[in-house]
Motif scaffolding. Structure first.
Motif, PDB file in Angstrom:
ATOM      1  N   ARG A 198      -9.311  28.479  77.582  1.00  0.00           N
ATOM      2  CA  ARG A 198      -8.064  28.521  76.633  1.00  0.00           C
ATOM      3  C   ARG A 198      -7.427  27.623  78.059  1.00  0.00           C
ATOM      4  O   ARG A 198      -7.683  27.097  78.859  1.00  0.00           O
ATOM      5  CB  ARG A 198      -7.082  29.707  77.528  1.00  0.00           C
ATOM      6  CG  ARG A 198      -7.785  31.155  76.782  1.00  0.00           C
ATOM      7  CD  ARG A 198      -7.131  31.858  77.517  1.00  0.00           C
ATOM      8  NE  ARG A 198      -7.833  33.723  77.646  1.00  0.00           N
ATOM      9  CZ  ARG A 198      -7.424  34.553  77.351  1.00  0.00           C
ATOM     10  NH1 ARG A 198      -6.559  35.224  78.709  1.00  0.00           N
ATOM     11  NH2 ARG A 198      -8.016  35.509  76.952  1.00  0.00           N
TER      12      ARG A 198
ATOM     13  N   PHE B  67      -8.650  28.588  68.514  1.00  0.00           N
ATOM     14  CA  PHE B  67      -8.973  29.836  67.967  1.00  0.00           C
ATOM     15  C   PHE B  67      -8.184  29.915  66.688  1.00  0.00           C
ATOM     16  O   PHE B  67      -8.127  30.902  66.131  1.00  0.00           O
ATOM     17  CB  PHE B  67      -7.898  30.956  69.404  1.00  0.00           C
ATOM     18  CG  PHE B  67      -8.826  30.498  70.410  1.00  0.00           C
ATOM     19  CD1 PHE B  67      -9.757  30.885  70.720  1.00  0.00           C
ATOM     20  CD2 PHE B  67      -7.695  29.970  71.744  1.00  0.00           C
ATOM     21  CE1 PHE B  67     -10.393  31.307  71.790  1.00  0.00           C
ATOM     22  CE2 PHE B  67      -8.943  30.381  73.311  1.00  0.00           C
ATOM     23  CZ  PHE B  67      -9.700  30.456  72.935  1.00  0.00           C
TER      24      PHE B  67
ATOM     25  N   ASN C 234     -10.221  40.791  68.781  1.00  0.00           N
ATOM     26  CA  ASN C 234     -11.678  41.118  70.659  1.00  0.00           C
ATOM     27  C   ASN C 234     -11.747  41.789  69.972  1.00  0.00           C
ATOM     28  O   ASN C 234     -11.944  42.698  69.051  1.00  0.00           O
ATOM     29  CB  ASN C 234     -11.510  40.438  71.517  1.00  0.00           C
ATOM     30  CG  ASN C 234     -11.281  41.447  72.346  1.00  0.00           C
ATOM     31  OD1 ASN C 234     -11.218  42.700  71.712  1.00  0.00           O
ATOM     32  ND2 ASN C 234     -10.962  41.216  73.992  1.00  0.00           N
TER      33      ASN C 234
ATOM     34  N   ASP D 280     -15.053  37.138  68.514  1.00  0.00           N
ATOM     35  CA  ASP D 280     -16.027  37.396  69.826  1.00  0.00           C
ATOM     36  C   ASP D 280     -17.771  37.427  68.962  1.00  0.00           C
ATOM     37  O   ASP D 280     -18.145  36.392  69.822  1.00  0.00           O
ATOM     38  CB  ASP D 280     -16.116  38.350  70.741  1.00  0.00           C
ATOM     39  CG  ASP D 280     -14.704  38.130  71.594  1.00  0.00           C
ATOM     40  OD1 ASP D 280     -14.278  36.723  71.418  1.00  0.00           O
ATOM     41  OD2 ASP D 280     -14.357  38.464  72.643  1.00  0.00           O
TER      42      ASP D 280
END
Ligand code: AHR
Length: 330
Positions: free
Chosen positions: A129, A147, A236, A264
């Motif tokens: 991240r 993302f 997720n 994921d």
């Protein structure tokens, strides 16, 4: 011959000399680090926590890669709390580690502690991240996924599936940890993609904190408040897996009554996809360890590294999950 004990003055001089040698042996003037006599690099790593299957796989990858590379890893689990990560980074600075890496639980609020690391001349690597700091000199590089793209891929798949819809398609969204980059970005990418079809409407969107328990609890609320839910987009797999329990308990068939899209592609998520309970997964790879250790060595040696290194990822349908499952590593 009689020997005289050394005077206090002599002892003080010897002690000072010893201390000076010790400090020189532990110090590294370029990085402010503590690289040992044998050249071993010390890496301080602050992990988000253990909130998901993805995170567990990521931690394993980092620990195994550090051992493989001969890097001395000081690992800290922040239990999903930013204050714990800040404390860990300050400890790493005090310990004079050679390199600091971390996966920031949320995007904002890092400038002060990152300046402290920079003042101590300890290079910082962001992994998984990113942060929203305007000052890009606060860290050397960011290794991780796109993302926004993951959210967009999820949305584009849904647009394609529902292209024949003539009436409203109601979507509920389970967001990741509030303020985290994957929650912000996946939401953005998904919203941008589904804007292509005005029939696709998000009717409820709330955080399940990337956990199974959170996914289950929030999905129960969604089901109570919304009599008609056509689609679930979970940020997720773990939240999607928790939601499965709520959906089944509500007497609905996951994957049929409600189309389920997640991100994921961890083993449990892929199993749910292969079993027809999930409908689509955008992959986010946790296997960042080897690339991270490579970067640690490079920044420690003062080599130039790219400012951004994006993880290569794919997507999975139910059929593709069946094929990929036997060889899935995490
Ligand atoms: O930052 C990556 C995200 O964090 C994963 O998608 C999620 O499962 C994890 O908790």
């Amino acid at each position: 011959m009689r020997t005289h004990p050394p005077s206090r003055k002599v002892i003080a001089v010897l002690a000072a000399a010893l201390l000076a040698t010790g400090v020189a042996a532990c110090g590294n003037s370029d990085t402010g680090g503590s690289g040992g006599d044998d050249g071993t690099i010390t890496l301080g790593f602050s992990q988000v926590g253990a909130e998901s299957g993805w995170r567990t796989a990521n931690t394993t990858s980092i620990k195994e890669a550090a051992t493989e590379a001969g890097i001395d890893l000081k690992f800290d689990d922040a239990q999903q709390k930013q204050e714990n990560q800040i404390k860990a980074i300050r400890n790493f600075v005090q310990q004079k580690v050679d390199v600091i890496a971390f996966s920031p639980v949320v995007e904002s609020g890092w400038d002060t502690v990152l300046k402290e690391a920079r003042d101590a001349k300890i290079p910082v690597i962001l992994t998984d991240r990113s942060v929203d700091s305007a000052d890009k000199s606060l860290y050397k590089t960011f290794l991780g996924s796109d993302f926004v793209k993951e959210g967009r891929l999820a949305g584009e798949w849904l647009v394609e599936q529902k292209k024949a819809a003539t009436g409203p398609v109601t979507i509920v969204e389970l967001q990741g940890t509030t303020g985290s980059a994957p929650a912000n970005d996946r939401k953005k990418g998904f919203a941008e993609a589904i804007a292509a079809n005005p029939n696709l409407k998000i009717v409820a969107s709330q955080s399940g904190d990337f956990t199974r328990a959170g996914g289950k609890q929030v999905m129960e609320q969604f089901l109570k408040a919304n009599p008609k839910i056509d689609v679930l987009f979970a940020h997720n797999d773990d939240m999607g897996l928790g939601a499965l329990e709520a959906i089944t308990a509500a007497g609905k068939v996951p994957g049929k009554d409600i189309t389920i899209i997640t991100v994921d592609a961890v083993k449990d998520g892929m199993q749910a996809l292969a079993d027809g309970k999930f409908n689509f997964i955008a992959e986010c790879s946790p296997l960042l360890g080897p690339q991270l250790m490579d970067l640690v060595e490079k920044v420690h040696n003062g080599e130039e590294v790219p400012a951004r290194i994006e993880t290569q990822e794919t997507t999975f349908t139910q059929e593709q999950a069946k094929e990929a499952l036997p060889n899935r590593k995490y």
